[in-house]
Design a protein around this motif. Structure first.
Motif, mmCIF file in Angstrom:
data_model
loop_
_atom_site.group_PDB
_atom_site.id
_atom_site.type_symbol
_atom_site.label_atom_id
_atom_site.label_comp_id
_atom_site.label_asym_id
_atom_site.label_seq_id
_atom_site.Cartn_x
_atom_site.Cartn_y
_atom_site.Cartn_z
ATOM 1 N N CYS A 22 0.839 -1.199 0.000
ATOM 2 C CA CYS A 22 0.000 0.000 0.000
ATOM 3 C C CYS A 22 0.876 1.251 0.000
ATOM 4 C CB CYS A 22 -0.910 -0.018 1.226
ATOM 5 S SG CYS A 22 -1.877 1.493 1.378
ATOM 6 N N ASN A 24 -0.117 4.194 0.991
ATOM 7 C CA ASN A 24 -0.435 5.028 2.147
ATOM 8 C C ASN A 24 0.231 4.533 3.419
ATOM 9 O OD1 ASN A 24 -2.047 6.957 0.881
ATOM 10 N ND2 ASN A 24 -3.811 5.589 0.887
ATOM 11 N N CYS A 25 0.000 3.261 3.729
ATOM 12 C CA CYS A 25 0.467 2.774 5.022
ATOM 13 C C CYS A 25 1.540 1.703 4.888
ATOM 14 C CB CYS A 25 -0.718 2.241 5.831
ATOM 15 S SG CYS A 25 -1.502 0.812 5.093
ATOM 16 N N CYS A 36 -6.456 -1.695 -0.014
ATOM 17 C CA CYS A 36 -5.680 -2.036 1.166
ATOM 18 C C CYS A 36 -6.602 -2.507 2.281
ATOM 19 C CB CYS A 36 -4.888 -0.813 1.620
ATOM 20 S SG CYS A 36 -3.997 -1.087 3.163
ATOM 21 N N LYS A 38 -5.905 -2.515 5.327
ATOM 22 C CA LYS A 38 -5.643 -1.771 6.558
ATOM 23 C C LYS A 38 -6.275 -0.386 6.513
ATOM 24 C CE LYS A 38 -1.765 -1.077 9.678
ATOM 25 N NZ LYS A 38 -0.298 -0.990 9.746
ATOM 26 N N CYS A 39 -6.018 0.366 5.438
ATOM 27 C CA CYS A 39 -6.526 1.741 5.373
ATOM 28 C C CYS A 39 -7.546 1.911 4.260
ATOM 29 C CB CYS A 39 -5.365 2.719 5.183
ATOM 30 S SG CYS A 39 -4.584 2.645 3.550
HETATM 31 ZN ZN LIG Z 1 -3.011 0.999 3.346
#
Ligand SMILES: [Zn+2]
Length: 55
Positions: A22, A24-25, A36, A38-39
């Motif tokens: 990802c 972003n994270c 993703c 997670k986010c």
């Molecule tokens: Zn993410």
């Protein structure tokens, strides 16, 4: 311990190399995923390397 079974080695390499990261994270996501886990971001880069490349 070296892995002598070529089939197991192949599976291990694919597990290690075939996933998405990802943007972003930085979470590891399954290769078939589009978002993703997670986010929930949709920006992911593919982590695909040629097999046999030693880290
Ligand atoms: Zn993410």
């Amino acid at each position: 311990m070296p892995i002598t079974d070529s089939t197991k080695k192949q599976i291990a390499q694919q597990r290690r190399l075939f996933f998405k990261i990802c943007f972003n994270c930085g979470a590891k996501n399954p290769i078939g995923g589009t978002r993703c886990r997670k986010c929930r971001g949709s920006q992911m880069r593919l982590k695909n390397r040629t097999l046999g490349a030693k880290k």
